[in-house]
Design a protein around this motif. Structure first.
Motif, PDB file in Angstrom:
ATOM      1  N   GLN A 344      12.932 -13.672  -5.021  1.00 35.65           N
ATOM      2  CA  GLN A 344      12.018 -13.642  -6.162  1.00 35.65           C
ATOM      3  C   GLN A 344      10.887 -12.647  -5.927  1.00 35.65           C
ATOM      4  N   ASP A 345      10.358 -12.615  -4.689  1.00 37.55           N
ATOM      5  CA  ASP A 345       9.316 -11.639  -4.371  1.00 37.55           C
ATOM      6  C   ASP A 345       9.842 -10.221  -4.533  1.00 37.55           C
ATOM      7  N   ALA A 346      11.071  -9.980  -4.045  1.00 35.53           N
ATOM      8  CA  ALA A 346      11.641  -8.631  -4.135  1.00 35.53           C
ATOM      9  C   ALA A 346      11.848  -8.214  -5.592  1.00 35.53           C
ATOM     10  N   MET A 347      12.296  -9.154  -6.431  1.00 33.51           N
ATOM     11  CA  MET A 347      12.491  -8.820  -7.844  1.00 33.51           C
ATOM     12  C   MET A 347      11.165  -8.552  -8.542  1.00 33.51           C
ATOM     13  N   GLN A 348      10.128  -9.302  -8.154  1.00 29.85           N
ATOM     14  CA  GLN A 348       8.809  -9.057  -8.737  1.00 29.85           C
ATOM     15  C   GLN A 348       8.299  -7.667  -8.353  1.00 29.85           C
ATOM     16  N   VAL A 349       8.616  -7.236  -7.125  1.00 32.88           N
ATOM     17  CA  VAL A 349       8.210  -5.893  -6.693  1.00 32.88           C
ATOM     18  C   VAL A 349       8.876  -4.834  -7.559  1.00 32.88           C
ATOM     19  N   VAL A 350      10.174  -4.990  -7.780  1.00 34.86           N
ATOM     20  CA  VAL A 350      10.890  -4.029  -8.623  1.00 34.86           C
ATOM     21  C   VAL A 350      10.334  -4.043 -10.042  1.00 34.86           C
ATOM     22  N   ARG A 351      10.026  -5.232 -10.558  1.00 39.41           N
ATOM     23  CA  ARG A 351       9.454  -5.327 -11.903  1.00 39.41           C
ATOM     24  C   ARG A 351       8.116  -4.595 -11.979  1.00 39.41           C
ATOM     25  N   ASN A 352       7.306  -4.753 -10.943  1.00 37.00           N
ATOM     26  CA  ASN A 352       6.011  -4.073 -10.942  1.00 37.00           C
ATOM     27  C   ASN A 352       6.171  -2.557 -10.922  1.00 37.00           C
ATOM     28  N   VAL A 353       7.191  -2.074 -10.198  1.00 37.62           N
ATOM     29  CA  VAL A 353       7.429  -0.622 -10.161  1.00 37.62           C
ATOM     30  C   VAL A 353       7.894  -0.126 -11.530  1.00 37.62           C
ATOM     31  N   VAL A 354       8.676  -0.949 -12.237  1.00 33.79           N
ATOM     32  CA  VAL A 354       9.099  -0.565 -13.589  1.00 33.79           C
ATOM     33  C   VAL A 354       7.891  -0.506 -14.518  1.00 33.79           C
ATOM     34  N   TYR A 355       7.034  -1.488 -14.409  1.00 35.28           N
ATOM     35  CA  TYR A 355       5.827  -1.511 -15.241  1.00 35.28           C
ATOM     36  C   TYR A 355       4.924  -0.320 -14.947  1.00 35.28           C
ATOM     37  N   ASN A 356       4.732  -0.043 -13.658  1.00 38.01           N
ATOM     38  CA  ASN A 356       3.803   1.012 -13.244  1.00 38.01           C
ATOM     39  C   ASN A 356       4.448   1.776 -12.090  1.00 38.01           C
ATOM     40  N   PRO A 357       5.161   2.853 -12.381  1.00 44.15           N
ATOM     41  CA  PRO A 357       5.941   3.557 -11.335  1.00 44.15           C
ATOM     42  C   PRO A 357       5.071   4.365 -10.385  1.00 44.15           C
ATOM     43  N   LYS A 358       4.214   3.666  -9.645  1.00 45.10           N
ATOM     44  CA  LYS A 358       3.393   4.291  -8.611  1.00 45.10           C
ATOM     45  C   LYS A 358       3.591   3.509  -7.318  1.00 45.10           C
ATOM     46  N   LEU A 359       3.722   4.235  -6.196  1.00 43.56           N
ATOM     47  CA  LEU A 359       3.948   3.599  -4.911  1.00 43.56           C
ATOM     48  C   LEU A 359       2.902   4.058  -3.907  1.00 43.56           C
ATOM     49  N   LEU A 360       2.606   3.183  -2.945  1.00 44.86           N
ATOM     50  CA  LEU A 360       1.690   3.490  -1.854  1.00 44.86           C
ATOM     51  C   LEU A 360       2.397   3.215  -0.532  1.00 44.86           C
ATOM     52  N   PRO A 361       2.070   3.962   0.524  1.00 41.19           N
ATOM     53  CA  PRO A 361       2.729   3.716   1.812  1.00 41.19           C
ATOM     54  C   PRO A 361       2.409   2.336   2.352  1.00 41.19           C
ATOM     55  N   GLY A 362       3.395   1.683   2.945  1.00 40.82           N
ATOM     56  CA  GLY A 362       3.212   0.335   3.486  1.00 40.82           C
ATOM     57  C   GLY A 362       2.846   0.373   4.954  1.00 40.82           C
ATOM     58  N   GLY A 363       3.099  -0.745   5.642  1.00 41.55           N
ATOM     59  CA  GLY A 363       2.815  -0.809   7.069  1.00 41.55           C
ATOM     60  C   GLY A 363       1.338  -0.745   7.415  1.00 41.55           C
ATOM     61  N   GLY A 364       0.460  -1.074   6.461  1.00 40.38           N
ATOM     62  CA  GLY A 364      -0.972  -1.024   6.718  1.00 40.38           C
ATOM     63  C   GLY A 364      -1.569   0.368   6.617  1.00 40.38           C
ATOM     64  N   ALA A 365      -0.767   1.375   6.219  1.00 39.92           N
ATOM     65  CA  ALA A 365      -1.276   2.745   6.111  1.00 39.92           C
ATOM     66  C   ALA A 365      -2.323   2.850   5.008  1.00 39.92           C
ATOM     67  N   THR A 366      -2.059   2.210   3.875  1.00 37.61           N
ATOM     68  CA  THR A 366      -3.019   2.274   2.762  1.00 37.61           C
ATOM     69  C   THR A 366      -4.333   1.606   3.139  1.00 37.61           C
ATOM     70  N   GLU A 367      -4.264   0.437   3.777  1.00 36.33           N
ATOM     71  CA  GLU A 367      -5.492  -0.270   4.164  1.00 36.33           C
ATOM     72  C   GLU A 367      -6.298   0.529   5.184  1.00 36.33           C
ATOM     73  N   MET A 368      -5.616   1.160   6.145  1.00 31.91           N
ATOM     74  CA  MET A 368      -6.346   1.949   7.146  1.00 31.91           C
ATOM     75  C   MET A 368      -6.986   3.183   6.515  1.00 31.91           C
ATOM     76  N   ALA A 369      -6.273   3.819   5.567  1.00 31.64           N
ATOM     77  CA  ALA A 369      -6.859   4.965   4.873  1.00 31.64           C
ATOM     78  C   ALA A 369      -8.100   4.550   4.079  1.00 31.64           C
ATOM     79  N   LEU A 370      -8.034   3.381   3.433  1.00 26.74           N
ATOM     80  CA  LEU A 370      -9.203   2.874   2.706  1.00 26.74           C
ATOM     81  C   LEU A 370     -10.351   2.557   3.666  1.00 26.74           C
ATOM     82  N   ALA A 371     -10.014   1.964   4.821  1.00 26.82           N
ATOM     83  CA  ALA A 371     -11.051   1.611   5.792  1.00 26.82           C
ATOM     84  C   ALA A 371     -11.792   2.864   6.278  1.00 26.82           C
ATOM     85  N   VAL A 372     -11.020   3.931   6.562  1.00 24.07           N
ATOM     86  CA  VAL A 372     -11.644   5.177   7.025  1.00 24.07           C
ATOM     87  C   VAL A 372     -12.512   5.773   5.914  1.00 24.07           C
TER      88      VAL A 372
END
Length: 486
Positions: A344-372
């Protein structure tokens, strides 16, 4: 002007009940932070691919094994009002975007923990709101994707996990109404009804007195003719399969079986809607209103199959189906329930990408970039305004830190190296996609690893976490006590 005190000889007036407990000022705020961090510690180890499972005993005596943050917190019974607020935060995140329920709790608690040191230093808590400038709202005009209605998950105990699959069509647990009806048809014509194929009973109770034998026979003949006429109207359009949400009488089964038509009865409304979306049919309410356009011709294969102890109807190889069924197989119900939650989580992720086709890098990369970026912005400020920026910058690192901790690697060495890479890239005006590999704990480029997260989930997580932290930090008085027993 001098303040007037109480009249001489009169002490303080107690307004609250003697059993009432009260926390005020810094004691209340620090207590709220401890409660939020206690909730986050419950699910901290469930973040990332190397997450651990939690075993919970529900009030009915059943066992739940899961690593879904929202599911865990839903089963936890807490009494502290801030802890309840954190659990409500996870539920709201699940309803809004369907994913990030663990991240929002961990991030919000980290923000509160970082702000705890500021409270001791008498820094106004509302300064943390200044970091909201980095959060952007998602644009409107999203398409409609109804996963709950048109993507059904069928959990069938037995078999192996590798047997799970997504059908190019639908299936439902029903057997044919007559043993001699066909059980396999290629390219079937399918008719969907929500009317009973049996004699219609009167809406009010009716009593009839019959004195002649031929009158009784005439009544039976009228009932048979009514059912026969309905069947003739159906047979005239030459369907191969008839599915109705109501009952099918023995007489109707006889007429349909003679016409080589397979019939199903008492199908749920939701299943009937899915069949209609999959095969391109229209649900008809009256047999005399059937048109050729109502017949579904998009199904390539109909087949009855036995899974476990039950018979299932498969409508597969559909042309451009707008509904589907996901079959899950596993050794036990606990395994199947956990797979369904992750699915269900995976399907919600795909639905969100359909709604708004924008992606951010995972693995904590986005959070570390924001922190810096937040720390760099804070360093340009002076005095008391700098502290909230630095605190939220530290809080943002909790996601990559938790991923590294769950992988069993050196957290300090990994986070220091990751922070240095992002700081160097930010100093050169470059983008850095380096994050933590959630399985090995190594630092890798998320472009190479192919780990991405939906933009809408990340924005919702950060917004919700910071707004919740701001709200809890503004609480400086907690009054609790038991009511008088009657």
């Amino acid at each position: 002007m001098a303040m007037m005190g109480p009249p001489p000889g009169m002490g303080p007036v107690m307004v609250l009940n003697a059993k009432t407990q009260r926390q005020t000022g810094r004691e209340a705020q620090l207590g709220n932070i401890r409660a939020a961090m206690a909730v986050a510690n419950i699910i901290r180890t469930t973040l990332g691919p190397q997450s651990m499972l939690k075993m919970l005993l529900d009030p009915m005596g059943g066992i739940v094994m899961t690593n879904d943050g929202n599911c865990i917190l839903r089963e936890v019974d807490v009494s502290h009002p801030t802890a309840k607020s954190m659990i409500e935060l996870s539920r709201a995140q699940d309803e809004e975007v369907g994913d990030g329920t663990t991240s929002v709790i961990v991030l919000s608690a980290a923000g509160l923990g970082s702000s705890g040191t500021l409270l001791v230093e008498q820094v106004p808590p509302y300064c943390a709101r200044t970091v909201m400038m980095v959060v952007e709202t998602t644009p409107g005009g999203m398409p409609t994707v109804d996963i709950k209605r048109y993507a059904k998950v069928e959990k069938i105990p037995g078999g192996e996990l590798d047997d799970a699959k997504v059908l190019k069509g639908v299936m439902f647990q029903k057997d044919v109404t007559h043993s001699k009806m066909r059980r396999r048809i290629e390219n079937p014509r399918i008719l969907l009804l929500d009317t009973p194929l049996e004699y219609k009973k009167g809406e009010s109770q009716t009593t009839m007195e019959i004195t002649e034998e031929q009158d009784w026979n005439a009544m039976l003949r009228l009932e048979e003719e009514y059912v026969e006429n309905m069947c003739k109207e159906i047979i005239a359009h030459k369907p191969d399969i008839v599915i109705t949400e109501k009952g099918v009488s023995d007489l109707a089964q006889h007429f349909l079986q003679k016409a080589n038509i397979t019939a199903f009865r008492r199908l749920r409304k939701t299943d009937n809607n899915r069949v209609a979306k999959a095969v391109g049919a229209t649900i008809v309410s009256r047999t005399d209103e059937i048109q050729e356009s109502d017949i579904g011709t998009g199904c390539g294969l109909f087949e009855m199959r036995k899974l476990g102890d039950d018979w299932f109807c498969f409508l597969e190889e559909c042309k451009d189906p707008k509904a589907c069924t996901i079959i899950l197989r596993g050794g036990s119900k606990d395994v199947l329930n956990e797979i369904e939650r992750n699915l269900q989580d995976a399907m919600q992720v795909v639905r969100n990408v359909v709604y708004n086709p924008k992606l951010l890098p995972g693995g904590g990369a986005t959070e570390m970039a924001l922190a810096v970026a937040i720390r760099r912005e804070g360093q340009s400020l002076q005095g008391i305004q700098q502290a909230p920026f630095m605190a939220v910058g530290d809080a943002m690192e909790v996601i990559p830190r938790t991923l590294a901790q769950n992988c069993g690697v050196s957290v300090i060495r990994t986070i220091t190296e990751l922070r240095a890479k992002h700081a160097a890239a930010a100093g050169n005006g470059e983008k850095c996609h380096v994050g933590v590999n959630g399985i090995t704990g190594e630092l890798v480029d998320m472009n190479d690893l192919g780990i991405w997260e939906p933009y809408s989930v990340k924005v919702q997580t950060i917004k919700t976490a910071i707004e919740n932290a701001c709200m809890i930090l503004r609480i400086d008085d907690i009054v609790s006590g038991s009511k008088k027993s009657k």
